[in-house]
Design a protein around this motif. Sequence first.
Motif, PDB file in Angstrom:
ATOM      1  N   GLN A   1      24.249  44.397  19.744  1.00  0.00           N
ATOM      2  CA  GLN A   1      23.557  45.963  20.160  1.00  0.00           C
ATOM      3  C   GLN A   1      24.943  46.709  20.044  1.00  0.00           C
ATOM      4  O   GLN A   1      26.421  46.263  20.723  1.00  0.00           O
ATOM      5  CB  GLN A   1      23.230  45.523  21.643  1.00  0.00           C
ATOM      6  N   GLY A   2      24.632  48.328  19.351  1.00  0.00           N
ATOM      7  CA  GLY A   2      25.981  48.765  19.232  1.00  0.00           C
ATOM      8  C   GLY A   2      26.842  48.730  18.325  1.00  0.00           C
ATOM      9  O   GLY A   2      27.316  49.631  17.807  1.00  0.00           O
ATOM     10  N   LEU A   3      26.620  47.611  17.370  1.00  0.00           N
ATOM     11  CA  LEU A   3      27.575  48.190  16.078  1.00  0.00           C
ATOM     12  C   LEU A   3      26.526  48.512  15.253  1.00  0.00           C
ATOM     13  O   LEU A   3      24.927  47.813  14.746  1.00  0.00           O
ATOM     14  CB  LEU A   3      28.000  46.112  15.795  1.00  0.00           C
ATOM     15  N   PRO A   4      27.723  48.577  13.929  1.00  0.00           N
ATOM     16  CA  PRO A   4      26.797  49.319  12.494  1.00  0.00           C
ATOM     17  C   PRO A   4      26.197  48.545  12.008  1.00  0.00           C
ATOM     18  O   PRO A   4      26.589  46.921  11.369  1.00  0.00           O
ATOM     19  CB  PRO A   4      28.434  49.819  11.903  1.00  0.00           C
ATOM     20  N   ILE A   5      25.241  48.591  10.942  1.00  0.00           N
ATOM     21  CA  ILE A   5      24.395  47.673  10.644  1.00  0.00           C
ATOM     22  C   ILE A   5      24.607  47.696   8.897  1.00  0.00           C
ATOM     23  O   ILE A   5      24.958  49.269   9.098  1.00  0.00           O
ATOM     24  CB  ILE A   5      23.198  48.063  11.264  1.00  0.00           C
ATOM     25  N   VAL A   6      25.378  46.992   8.356  1.00  0.00           N
ATOM     26  CA  VAL A   6      25.376  46.827   7.000  1.00  0.00           C
ATOM     27  C   VAL A   6      24.876  46.311   6.266  1.00  0.00           C
ATOM     28  O   VAL A   6      24.150  46.608   5.129  1.00  0.00           O
ATOM     29  CB  VAL A   6      27.033  46.593   7.057  1.00  0.00           C
ATOM     30  N   GLY A   7      23.772  45.880   6.991  1.00  0.00           N
ATOM     31  CA  GLY A   7      22.448  44.668   5.985  1.00  0.00           C
ATOM     32  C   GLY A   7      21.401  43.801   6.766  1.00  0.00           C
ATOM     33  O   GLY A   7      21.804  43.917   8.016  1.00  0.00           O
ATOM     34  N   VAL A   8      20.422  43.262   6.868  1.00  0.00           N
ATOM     35  CA  VAL A   8      19.918  41.968   7.377  1.00  0.00           C
ATOM     36  C   VAL A   8      19.191  40.649   6.640  1.00  0.00           C
ATOM     37  O   VAL A   8      20.446  41.099   5.685  1.00  0.00           O
ATOM     38  CB  VAL A   8      18.136  42.694   7.396  1.00  0.00           C
ATOM     39  N   ARG A   9      18.867  39.619   7.309  1.00  0.00           N
ATOM     40  CA  ARG A   9      18.881  38.503   6.801  1.00  0.00           C
ATOM     41  C   ARG A   9      17.420  38.000   7.328  1.00  0.00           C
ATOM     42  O   ARG A   9      16.859  39.269   8.353  1.00  0.00           O
ATOM     43  CB  ARG A   9      19.875  37.759   6.220  1.00  0.00           C
ATOM     44  N   SER A  10      16.775  37.850   6.805  1.00  0.00           N
ATOM     45  CA  SER A  10      15.610  36.746   7.938  1.00  0.00           C
ATOM     46  C   SER A  10      16.438  35.508   8.643  1.00  0.00           C
ATOM     47  O   SER A  10      16.975  34.630   8.196  1.00  0.00           O
ATOM     48  CB  SER A  10      15.217  35.806   6.592  1.00  0.00           C
ATOM     49  N   ARG A  11      15.787  35.904   9.478  1.00  0.00           N
ATOM     50  CA  ARG A  11      15.439  34.382  10.934  1.00  0.00           C
ATOM     51  C   ARG A  11      15.000  33.587  10.181  1.00  0.00           C
ATOM     52  O   ARG A  11      15.550  32.089  11.052  1.00  0.00           O
ATOM     53  CB  ARG A  11      15.315  35.188  12.235  1.00  0.00           C
ATOM     54  N   SER A  12      14.271  33.095   9.419  1.00  0.00           N
ATOM     55  CA  SER A  12      13.215  31.858   8.866  1.00  0.00           C
ATOM     56  C   SER A  12      14.518  31.076   8.944  1.00  0.00           C
ATOM     57  O   SER A  12      15.779  31.147   7.759  1.00  0.00           O
ATOM     58  CB  SER A  12      12.714  32.251   8.038  1.00  0.00           C
ATOM     59  N   GLU A  13      13.418  29.826   9.690  1.00  0.00           N
ATOM     60  CA  GLU A  13      14.636  28.320   8.812  1.00  0.00           C
ATOM     61  C   GLU A  13      13.958  27.770   7.701  1.00  0.00           C
ATOM     62  O   GLU A  13      14.974  26.196   7.125  1.00  0.00           O
ATOM     63  CB  GLU A  13      14.954  27.270   9.787  1.00  0.00           C
ATOM     64  N   LYS A  14      13.238  28.277   6.798  1.00  0.00           N
ATOM     65  CA  LYS A  14      12.805  27.735   5.592  1.00  0.00           C
ATOM     66  C   LYS A  14      13.386  27.924   4.463  1.00  0.00           C
ATOM     67  O   LYS A  14      14.345  28.334   4.034  1.00  0.00           O
ATOM     68  CB  LYS A  14      11.357  28.581   5.042  1.00  0.00           C
ATOM     69  N   ASP A  15      13.051  26.487   3.920  1.00  0.00           N
ATOM     70  CA  ASP A  15      13.358  26.327   2.198  1.00  0.00           C
ATOM     71  C   ASP A  15      12.531  26.991   1.340  1.00  0.00           C
ATOM     72  O   ASP A  15      11.660  27.410   1.457  1.00  0.00           O
ATOM     73  CB  ASP A  15      13.374  24.621   2.160  1.00  0.00           C
TER      74      ASP A  15
END
Length: 174
Positions: free
Chosen positions: A113-127
């Motif tokens: 929370q409050g940290l600069p966001i430089v990207g995203v990724r999925s939380r999914s654990e699927k292959d």
Amino acid sequence: MRTATPFRTQRGFTMALALAMAVVMGVMLMKAGPVISAEVQRENEAELIFRGEAIAAALRVYFAKNNRYPTDLDEVMKVRPHILRQKYRDPMTSDGEWEYLTQVQPGASGDTQGLPIVGVRSRSEKDSIHTYQGKALVRDWLFRADENLLGGNTTENERTRRSLRGTTPTITKP
């Protein structure tokens, strides 16, 4: 003695035919199930790549306009003219929440929370079915605005130089 009429000899034939058709349809659906499941996953992965890259591009534009990264995707949505069509959800998870890649490491609590966001990724654990960035696990797919996660500025010339590594430069003579 009773004589058999045509109706009495054919009793239950329609029911047996309907039951046989239901069994055949059930078997066909069981064979089609994995194919349909794989197709849905393939579509979700393609949508994940589109949405992740759109968010990364929007973060790049946000940084170019404000000389800083946002602390939440809602900040990106407030920029006019819009640099992101909508606040995309993660198509690979049921809750649709992304895991944020931050410019600095989160503290011991893991709170970003409050940290600069430089990207995203999925939380999914699927292959995955697709391979993206040489990774086969959906969670390993990183959609970053900048490759330099240590906070230094990466100019367009540095990006161009990185993309041209391994190629021979052409020298023009005056």
